[in-house]
Design an enzyme around this catalytic site. Structure first.
Site, mmCIF file in Angstrom:
data_model
loop_
_atom_site.group_PDB
_atom_site.id
_atom_site.type_symbol
_atom_site.label_atom_id
_atom_site.label_comp_id
_atom_site.label_asym_id
_atom_site.label_seq_id
_atom_site.Cartn_x
_atom_site.Cartn_y
_atom_site.Cartn_z
ATOM 1 N N LYS A 13 -41.509 -18.138 -4.369
ATOM 2 C CA LYS A 13 -41.865 -19.079 -3.224
ATOM 3 C C LYS A 13 -41.327 -18.403 -1.998
ATOM 4 C CE LYS A 13 -39.526 -22.585 -4.768
ATOM 5 N NZ LYS A 13 -38.712 -21.865 -6.035
ATOM 6 N N ARG A 93 -40.800 -31.650 -4.199
ATOM 7 C CA ARG A 93 -40.284 -31.245 -5.594
ATOM 8 C C ARG A 93 -40.462 -32.392 -6.540
ATOM 9 N NH1 ARG A 93 -36.606 -26.211 -5.569
ATOM 10 N NH2 ARG A 93 -36.526 -25.879 -3.348
ATOM 11 N N ARG A 132 -31.071 -11.012 -7.705
ATOM 12 C CA ARG A 132 -31.429 -10.968 -6.193
ATOM 13 C C ARG A 132 -30.108 -10.989 -5.430
ATOM 14 N NH1 ARG A 132 -34.040 -16.821 -4.371
ATOM 15 N NH2 ARG A 132 -32.345 -17.618 -5.964
ATOM 16 N N ARG A 165 -26.463 -15.699 -4.115
ATOM 17 C CA ARG A 165 -26.569 -16.827 -3.631
ATOM 18 C C ARG A 165 -25.601 -17.528 -4.711
ATOM 19 N NH1 ARG A 165 -32.391 -19.145 -2.925
ATOM 20 N NH2 ARG A 165 -31.690 -20.808 -4.282
ATOM 21 N N ARG A 176 -30.731 -25.682 -12.366
ATOM 22 C CA ARG A 176 -31.877 -25.713 -11.607
ATOM 23 C C ARG A 176 -33.245 -25.638 -12.323
ATOM 24 N NH1 ARG A 176 -30.483 -20.496 -8.358
ATOM 25 N NH2 ARG A 176 -32.535 -20.761 -7.394
HETATM 26 P P1 AP5 Z 1 -37.724 -15.642 -4.328
HETATM 27 O O1 AP5 Z 1 -38.823 -15.328 -3.635
HETATM 28 O O2 AP5 Z 1 -36.320 -16.013 -3.572
HETATM 29 O O3 AP5 Z 1 -37.812 -16.916 -5.283
HETATM 30 P P2 AP5 Z 1 -38.041 -18.595 -5.166
HETATM 31 O O4 AP5 Z 1 -38.924 -19.108 -5.726
HETATM 32 O O5 AP5 Z 1 -37.639 -18.777 -3.558
HETATM 33 O O6 AP5 Z 1 -36.728 -19.030 -5.739
HETATM 34 P P3 AP5 Z 1 -35.211 -19.856 -5.311
HETATM 35 O O7 AP5 Z 1 -34.234 -19.190 -6.086
HETATM 36 O O8 AP5 Z 1 -35.129 -19.731 -3.745
HETATM 37 O O9 AP5 Z 1 -36.032 -21.272 -5.666
HETATM 38 P P4 AP5 Z 1 -35.176 -22.603 -5.693
HETATM 39 O O10 AP5 Z 1 -36.225 -23.410 -5.532
HETATM 40 O O11 AP5 Z 1 -34.377 -22.612 -6.851
HETATM 41 O O12 AP5 Z 1 -34.250 -22.282 -4.716
HETATM 42 P P5 AP5 Z 1 -34.300 -22.995 -3.166
HETATM 43 O O13 AP5 Z 1 -33.625 -22.372 -2.202
HETATM 44 O O14 AP5 Z 1 -35.617 -23.327 -2.660
HETATM 45 O O15 AP5 Z 1 -37.617 -14.433 -5.394
HETATM 46 C C1 AP5 Z 1 -36.444 -14.447 -6.386
HETATM 47 C C2 AP5 Z 1 -36.093 -13.036 -6.457
HETATM 48 O O16 AP5 Z 1 -37.173 -12.198 -7.177
HETATM 49 C C3 AP5 Z 1 -35.754 -12.147 -5.187
HETATM 50 O O17 AP5 Z 1 -34.865 -11.398 -5.427
HETATM 51 C C4 AP5 Z 1 -36.996 -11.553 -4.830
HETATM 52 O O18 AP5 Z 1 -36.696 -10.464 -3.821
HETATM 53 C C5 AP5 Z 1 -37.578 -11.382 -6.282
HETATM 54 N N1 AP5 Z 1 -39.102 -11.209 -6.344
HETATM 55 C C6 AP5 Z 1 -39.654 -12.229 -5.820
HETATM 56 N N2 AP5 Z 1 -41.243 -11.903 -6.047
HETATM 57 C C7 AP5 Z 1 -41.020 -10.842 -6.969
HETATM 58 C C8 AP5 Z 1 -42.177 -10.171 -7.461
HETATM 59 N N3 AP5 Z 1 -43.265 -10.211 -7.402
HETATM 60 N N4 AP5 Z 1 -41.732 -8.920 -8.207
HETATM 61 C C9 AP5 Z 1 -40.486 -8.714 -8.227
HETATM 62 N N5 AP5 Z 1 -39.363 -9.469 -7.785
HETATM 63 C C10 AP5 Z 1 -39.593 -10.489 -7.096
HETATM 64 O O19 AP5 Z 1 -33.425 -24.451 -3.102
HETATM 65 C C11 AP5 Z 1 -32.252 -24.367 -3.605
HETATM 66 C C12 AP5 Z 1 -31.398 -25.721 -3.751
HETATM 67 O O20 AP5 Z 1 -31.652 -26.584 -2.575
HETATM 68 C C13 AP5 Z 1 -31.982 -26.786 -4.836
HETATM 69 O O21 AP5 Z 1 -31.555 -26.426 -6.227
HETATM 70 C C14 AP5 Z 1 -31.576 -28.150 -4.227
HETATM 71 O O22 AP5 Z 1 -30.356 -28.419 -4.616
HETATM 72 C C15 AP5 Z 1 -31.995 -27.746 -2.830
HETATM 73 N N6 AP5 Z 1 -33.300 -28.302 -2.592
HETATM 74 C C16 AP5 Z 1 -34.416 -27.466 -2.112
HETATM 75 N N7 AP5 Z 1 -35.468 -28.231 -1.631
HETATM 76 C C17 AP5 Z 1 -35.308 -29.437 -2.102
HETATM 77 C C18 AP5 Z 1 -35.804 -30.632 -2.211
HETATM 78 N N8 AP5 Z 1 -37.399 -30.561 -1.790
HETATM 79 N N9 AP5 Z 1 -35.452 -31.836 -2.514
HETATM 80 C C19 AP5 Z 1 -34.099 -31.755 -2.953
HETATM 81 N N10 AP5 Z 1 -33.445 -30.829 -2.879
HETATM 82 C C20 AP5 Z 1 -34.053 -29.490 -2.663
HETATM 83 MG MG MG Z 2 -36.507 -19.572 -1.816
#
Ligand code: AP5
Ligand code: MG
Length: 225
Positions: A13, A93, A132, A165, A176
């Site tokens: 994402k 979400r 990552r 992270r 998660r």
């Molecule tokens: P990356 O692009 O970082 O993936 P992502 O989908 O953004 O993964 P996240 O781990 O950030 O998602 P998440 O939803 O768990 O975390 P968030 O920070 O939003 O890619 C991942 C890796 O793969 C990277 O190393 C990248 O370089 C690599 N990569 C990407 N694409 C690739 C490809 N095509 N090929 C090869 N490699 C690739 O949320 C964290 C926490 O915040 C949640 O757990 C929750 O506690 C809180 N939170 C966030 N949003 C909410 C909400 N709406 N409501 C309540 N709590 C929330």
């Molecule tokens: Mg992310």
């Protein structure tokens, strides 16, 4: 043009939000990044948020709804620095957040145009998250195999230190992922019923995934770039 990116942790994402935002002139709003900034402030809200993020569970809706409302600012989202809309990474979400978002956008006479679901398998997710690395200073994302930094553990952009992270530990990744699976079906149905769901194969390189999304979105774009 208001777009949502939805998918499992590690589905790409954040990576795609950045690329799509730059390509289509959309303001990127990544809720996870905003929450991590709150945690860094180490104030009352930041300490509450930290507790949930460390466990890999969702931060309560009341807390994130205020944060998202402050960040969306519908009145300026169309013209802010030449942006033609927003791209949301990590919000909504669940169903109640989807309704909050509708309320915020409706106030400005806007709506969600496309809900993109990045579909990805478990094995790829584990590989992406365990390898990552993020910059402690500017938050830039790397992957040890597919997007390595030029120098080991140093950010290409700002020379900041690269770290893992806190929530990329195997036990928290598992949690998660469970949270994602619990909430996803209802949210996918919600946007499918509104005919706004766009499912994209999230496998392959980041450029391949980007091209898939771009080819689907391009015909819907009505503004001049
Ligand atoms: P990356 O692009 O970082 O993936 P992502 O989908 O953004 O993964 P996240 O781990 O950030 O998602 P998440 O939803 O768990 O975390 P968030 O920070 O939003 O890619 C991942 C890796 O793969 C990277 O190393 C990248 O370089 C690599 N990569 C990407 N694409 C690739 C490809 N095509 N090929 C090869 N490699 C690739 O949320 C964290 C926490 O915040 C949640 O757990 C929750 O506690 C809180 N939170 C966030 N949003 C909410 C909400 N709406 N409501 C309540 N709590 C929330
Ligand atoms: Mg992310």
């Amino acid at each position: 043009m208001n777009i949502i990116l939805f998918g499992s942790p590690g589905s790409g994402k954040g990576t795609q939000a950045k690329m799509l935002g730059e390509h289509f002139y959309l303001r990127k709003i990544s809720l996870g990044d905003i929450l991590r900034e709150e945690v860094k402030k180490d104030n009352e809200i930041g300490r509450q948020v930290k507790k949930y993020m460390e466990q890999g569970v969702l931060v309560p809706d009341e807390l994130v709804s205020h944060i998202i409302e402050d960040n969306i600012d519908v009145k300026s989202s169309d013209n802010h620095l030449g942006h033609r809309g927003i791209i949301l990474d990590g919000f909504p979400r669940n169903l109640s957040q989807a309704r909050v978002l509708e309320g915020i956008l409706n106030k400005g006479g806007q709506t969600v145009d496309t809900f993109i679901y990045l579909d990805i398998d478990e094995k790829t997710i584990i590989d992406r998250l365990s390898k990552r690395r993020v910059c402690k200073q500017c938050g830039a994302n790397y992957h040890l195999d597919t997007m390595p930094p030029r120098c080991q553990n140093v950010c290409d952009t700002c020379d900041g230190e690269l770290i893992q992270r806190n929530d990329d530990k195997p036990s928290v990744i598992k949690k998660r992922r469970e949270v994602f699976l619990e909430e996803s079906k209802k949210l996918l149905d919600f946007y499918a019923q509104k005919d706004k769901l766009l499912a994209i194969d999230g496998r392959g390189t980041k450029e391949e995934v980007f091209d898939r999304i771009k080819n689907e979105l391009q015909p819907k774009i009505t503004y001049e770039k």
